[in-house]
Every structure is written in C-alpha cells, then in structure tokens.
Design a protein around this motif. Sequence first.
Motif, PDB file in Angstrom:
ATOM      1  N   LYS A 172       0.825  -1.208   0.000  1.00  0.00           N
ATOM      2  CA  LYS A 172       0.000   0.000   0.000  1.00  0.00           C
ATOM      3  C   LYS A 172       0.861   1.260   0.000  1.00  0.00           C
ATOM      4  O   LYS A 172       0.411   2.331  -0.406  1.00  0.00           O
ATOM      5  CB  LYS A 172      -0.933  -0.011   1.208  1.00  0.00           C
ATOM      6  CG  LYS A 172      -1.895  -1.191   1.220  1.00  0.00           C
ATOM      7  CD  LYS A 172      -2.723  -1.230   2.492  1.00  0.00           C
ATOM      8  CE  LYS A 172      -3.637  -2.451   2.504  1.00  0.00           C
ATOM      9  NZ  LYS A 172      -4.441  -2.544   3.744  1.00  0.00           N
ATOM     10  N   GLN A 173       2.102   1.112   0.471  1.00  0.00           N
ATOM     11  CA  GLN A 173       3.032   2.242   0.499  1.00  0.00           C
ATOM     12  C   GLN A 173       3.882   2.320  -0.763  1.00  0.00           C
ATOM     13  O   GLN A 173       4.734   3.196  -0.880  1.00  0.00           O
ATOM     14  CB  GLN A 173       3.936   2.112   1.728  1.00  0.00           C
ATOM     15  CG  GLN A 173       3.179   2.154   3.039  1.00  0.00           C
ATOM     16  CD  GLN A 173       4.003   1.629   4.211  1.00  0.00           C
ATOM     17  OE1 GLN A 173       5.181   1.325   4.052  1.00  0.00           O
ATOM     18  NE2 GLN A 173       3.381   1.518   5.376  1.00  0.00           N
ATOM     19  N   GLY A 174       3.662   1.390  -1.682  1.00  0.00           N
ATOM     20  CA  GLY A 174       4.406   1.397  -2.935  1.00  0.00           C
ATOM     21  C   GLY A 174       5.787   0.787  -2.852  1.00  0.00           C
ATOM     22  O   GLY A 174       6.566   0.894  -3.802  1.00  0.00           O
ATOM     23  N   ARG A 175       6.114   0.141  -1.739  1.00  0.00           N
ATOM     24  CA  ARG A 175       7.431  -0.467  -1.573  1.00  0.00           C
ATOM     25  C   ARG A 175       7.496  -1.874  -2.142  1.00  0.00           C
ATOM     26  O   ARG A 175       8.580  -2.403  -2.373  1.00  0.00           O
ATOM     27  CB  ARG A 175       7.819  -0.482  -0.086  1.00  0.00           C
ATOM     28  CG  ARG A 175       8.187   0.894   0.454  1.00  0.00           C
ATOM     29  CD  ARG A 175       9.421   1.425  -0.257  1.00  0.00           C
ATOM     30  NE  ARG A 175       9.812   2.764   0.206  1.00  0.00           N
ATOM     31  CZ  ARG A 175      10.854   3.408  -0.277  1.00  0.00           C
ATOM     32  NH1 ARG A 175      11.604   2.865  -1.220  1.00  0.00           N
ATOM     33  NH2 ARG A 175      11.151   4.606   0.175  1.00  0.00           N
ATOM     34  N   LEU A 176       6.360  -2.496  -2.335  1.00  0.00           N
ATOM     35  CA  LEU A 176       6.277  -3.791  -3.009  1.00  0.00           C
ATOM     36  C   LEU A 176       5.315  -3.669  -4.170  1.00  0.00           C
ATOM     37  O   LEU A 176       4.283  -2.992  -4.073  1.00  0.00           O
ATOM     38  CB  LEU A 176       5.781  -4.885  -2.051  1.00  0.00           C
ATOM     39  CG  LEU A 176       6.723  -5.347  -0.935  1.00  0.00           C
ATOM     40  CD1 LEU A 176       6.022  -6.397  -0.075  1.00  0.00           C
ATOM     41  CD2 LEU A 176       8.014  -5.900  -1.499  1.00  0.00           C
ATOM     42  N   ALA A 177       5.626  -4.344  -5.265  1.00  0.00           N
ATOM     43  CA  ALA A 177       4.739  -4.308  -6.426  1.00  0.00           C
ATOM     44  C   ALA A 177       3.482  -5.122  -6.167  1.00  0.00           C
ATOM     45  O   ALA A 177       2.381  -4.770  -6.597  1.00  0.00           O
ATOM     46  CB  ALA A 177       5.472  -4.839  -7.656  1.00  0.00           C
ATOM     47  N   VAL A 178       3.655  -6.233  -5.454  1.00  0.00           N
ATOM     48  CA  VAL A 178       2.537  -7.134  -5.176  1.00  0.00           C
ATOM     49  C   VAL A 178       2.926  -7.978  -3.977  1.00  0.00           C
ATOM     50  O   VAL A 178       4.108  -8.184  -3.696  1.00  0.00           O
ATOM     51  CB  VAL A 178       2.237  -8.025  -6.409  1.00  0.00           C
ATOM     52  CG1 VAL A 178       3.392  -8.985  -6.678  1.00  0.00           C
ATOM     53  CG2 VAL A 178       0.928  -8.801  -6.239  1.00  0.00           C
ATOM     54  N   TYR A 179       1.929  -8.454  -3.234  1.00  0.00           N
ATOM     55  CA  TYR A 179       2.222  -9.379  -2.133  1.00  0.00           C
ATOM     56  C   TYR A 179       1.063 -10.361  -1.972  1.00  0.00           C
ATOM     57  O   TYR A 179      -0.073  -9.953  -1.742  1.00  0.00           O
ATOM     58  CB  TYR A 179       2.443  -8.648  -0.807  1.00  0.00           C
ATOM     59  CG  TYR A 179       2.812  -9.615   0.296  1.00  0.00           C
ATOM     60  CD1 TYR A 179       4.070 -10.222   0.319  1.00  0.00           C
ATOM     61  CD2 TYR A 179       1.903  -9.964   1.282  1.00  0.00           C
ATOM     62  CE1 TYR A 179       4.408 -11.132   1.304  1.00  0.00           C
ATOM     63  CE2 TYR A 179       2.237 -10.868   2.274  1.00  0.00           C
ATOM     64  CZ  TYR A 179       3.488 -11.455   2.271  1.00  0.00           C
ATOM     65  OH  TYR A 179       3.810 -12.368   3.237  1.00  0.00           O
ATOM     66  N   PRO A 180       1.331 -11.655  -2.102  1.00  0.00           N
ATOM     67  CA  PRO A 180       0.309 -12.675  -1.867  1.00  0.00           C
ATOM     68  C   PRO A 180       0.345 -13.128  -0.408  1.00  0.00           C
ATOM     69  O   PRO A 180       1.251 -13.837   0.011  1.00  0.00           O
ATOM     70  CB  PRO A 180       0.720 -13.810  -2.822  1.00  0.00           C
ATOM     71  CG  PRO A 180       2.164 -13.558  -3.139  1.00  0.00           C
ATOM     72  CD  PRO A 180       2.558 -12.216  -2.655  1.00  0.00           C
ATOM     73  N   SER A 181      -0.620 -12.694   0.361  1.00  0.00           N
ATOM     74  CA  SER A 181      -0.650 -12.986   1.790  1.00  0.00           C
ATOM     75  C   SER A 181      -0.909 -14.467   2.059  1.00  0.00           C
ATOM     76  O   SER A 181      -1.635 -15.131   1.317  1.00  0.00           O
ATOM     77  CB  SER A 181      -1.744 -12.154   2.462  1.00  0.00           C
ATOM     78  OG  SER A 181      -1.927 -12.547   3.806  1.00  0.00           O
ATOM     79  N   SER A 182      -0.313 -14.960   3.147  1.00  0.00           N
ATOM     80  CA  SER A 182      -0.592 -16.328   3.603  1.00  0.00           C
ATOM     81  C   SER A 182      -1.224 -16.307   4.983  1.00  0.00           C
ATOM     82  O   SER A 182      -1.149 -17.298   5.720  1.00  0.00           O
ATOM     83  CB  SER A 182       0.701 -17.162   3.623  1.00  0.00           C
ATOM     84  OG  SER A 182       1.661 -16.582   4.485  1.00  0.00           O
ATOM     85  N   LYS A 183      -1.866 -15.200   5.349  1.00  0.00           N
ATOM     86  CA  LYS A 183      -2.528 -15.115   6.646  1.00  0.00           C
ATOM     87  C   LYS A 183      -3.572 -16.215   6.769  1.00  0.00           C
ATOM     88  O   LYS A 183      -4.399 -16.406   5.886  1.00  0.00           O
ATOM     89  CB  LYS A 183      -3.196 -13.746   6.815  1.00  0.00           C
ATOM     90  CG  LYS A 183      -3.871 -13.575   8.174  1.00  0.00           C
ATOM     91  CD  LYS A 183      -4.517 -12.210   8.313  1.00  0.00           C
ATOM     92  CE  LYS A 183      -5.183 -12.075   9.672  1.00  0.00           C
ATOM     93  NZ  LYS A 183      -5.840 -10.751   9.830  1.00  0.00           N
TER      94      LYS A 183
END
Length: 370
Positions: free
Chosen positions: A66-77
């Motif tokens: 959300k801060q633009g530091r990662l292009a994408v993140y697939p959560s494993s929560k």
Amino acid sequence: MSDRRRDTRPEALLPSKRPVRFLTDTGAPARGKPAYPEPAPELLRRAYRHMVVGRRFDSQATALTKQGRLAVYPSSKGQEACQVGGVLALDEGDWLFPTYRDTVALVTRGVDPVEALSLLRGDAHCGYDPYQYQVAPQCTPLATQTLHAAGLAYAERRKGTGRVALVCVGDGATSEGDFHEALNFAAVFKAPVVFFVQNNRYAISVPLERQTAAPSLAYKGIGYGVRSEQVDGNDAVAVLAVLAEAVRHARSGAGPFLVEAHTYRMEPHTNADDASRYREEKETERWRQRDPIARLEAYLKRRGLLTDEEVASVAAEAEEFADRVRTAMNADPRVEPLELFDHVYGTRTPQLEEQRELLEAELKAEEALT
C-alpha cells in the motif's frame, strides 16, 4: 540411506477418511487418538513463536504494498501452521521448494526478509542464495517447481545423501500437468520428496469444487502409487505430526509422500484481488474461528507450556521484527543496470556482450554529462 520396500497396497496408500487433527477449533484436545506421535513440547513452542512472527511479517508486507514499496504481495494469513510446519519438519540440509505465497516459510527458514521480498519488489527473480539456505527460488508458474523438487530429490537419492525435498503447492497447482508428471516420476524412481498441498479452497477465484471431483486432493496420490494423507492445516500440532512422518517416510527410501493440508486464505489472492467478488464474508468468518495461532496458543496454555508473559514477549519480538523489515524496505534499493546481463547464461552470448557494451557506453556518456 536405507532403501525401504514400498508398500503399494491400496489401503496403505490411501489417506485417512477425515483430516488428521489433534486440536478442536478452540484448541482443546480433539476426540480420538491420531495415528501419529505428538510433536515434542519444545517443537510446538518453536512453531508458535515462528507463527506469530510470521503473521506480523505478513501484515507488514501487505502494508508495504500500500506504500508502494512492493509491487505485489500474496498474503498467507491463516496458513501459518502450514508455512511454519513445512519448514520445521525438515533438517538443515533438506531442500524447500516454495511458491510465491510461501514468503513466511522462507523467513522461518532463516532467509533475510529483504532478500525474500526481492521478487515481489521487482529487484530480482531471486534475491537470496538458494544454496546458502537450501531453498529454491520462489516459483510463480503453478507446479513447475514440483518437477524441480522431484529431480533434485532423485539426484540426492542417487548420491546417497539422505536429503529430502519438500515442495509446496496450492490446490490450483494439482490441476496442472507438471504436478502429475512429478508425482509419477517421483514414485517410479522413489525420489525422497514430500508434496505438500496447501489447499486454501481457491485457485485465485476458482473454488475447489470447480477444480476436482476427488473426495480430497490427497486421493490424487494413489493413482501413482504414492502414500498420501490429509490433515487439518489450521492445527499446527497435526501438521507437524503428519509432516514428520512424511519426511521420515521419504528419507527412509520408501519414496514420495503426498500431504494435503485443509486451510484457508484469509486475505485476497494478492493486493490486486477483490475476494468479495467470488466468496462471501460469512465463509471467511467461519474459518477465522479456526485461527491456527489462537488454537495452538490455547493448547499450549492448557498444557502449561506457555504463559501470558511469554505470549507478550513473542508479540514484542514480532513487532521488532516487523520494524526491522519496514526500516530496511523503506530504503531505496541499489540498482546496477549492468546486472541485467548477469546470470542469464553461464557464459554470456555474443549478443548479450554486445548489448552490455552498448548500455555501458550509454551510462558512461550520461555520467560524463553530469
């Protein structure tokens, strides 16, 4: 390494009729005695610590998108018992073959979190040294890493090292041809590989019932002569117990083992996904009541293996870990344009050399102007 004769009787290959579980949804001991030894208390305490730290890392990585530091993140929560259990079941010299969703598993294995996130930031396909951690690059194409794991495990068997490979896949990967080819190869050549299916109910937006008509994904092993089991993937005690047997089976020379863990992806597929378009909140809420961390915490407290002070200490450790990750990821990465041409081939081709020289000349000309 011993080379045990494989029991190919159908009844020896079939998974349990219901997923193996040690704990109820509230963390109380489940009824009935599972056919697997319970993990040692210290291993359960280690699992709890890694699960709490892993979840906090996961939420921090989600915030970084959300801060633009990662292009994408697939959560494993929600899948922490699987992420941590898969790693803790292995010895230091064993190999882990992860998917793009298994970043918590990488961190549990000891991979530097910034290096683990390099793929998702877009810095490099793999930011860590696979040989340092015995962790293959995270794989985005579904199931291709199953063939890599089967091949490496077979090589380890030929060399007599006693090492095992554990390959993580999701439910969607079991519909891919590579998955079935890997199962068949591993079974025929008795490769010491554990196929660990984290069945989180959706292949992006495709629900499980649109993927398979099998009683469970664990039944896909019997067609290849692979011993299989299904487990409650939100019960960390059960996950550790079943995977310990799977790894022991593979290491003994008896061939591959397929484990299906029934779990749930609490967050969207990635930050670019809208999960409300294909599943209802009441379904997610039902799984929220089966939270793997809460269940293990309640069980450990019930047995006198975890105190409130230790819970607070682990939570504080998780916050410190997240703070270090946040600080490190907020620093701009060092970019070296000429690295584009490294690690493409063992020896660069003439075409790559020519392209590299052109870019190097442009960079020098730009530097001279500044």
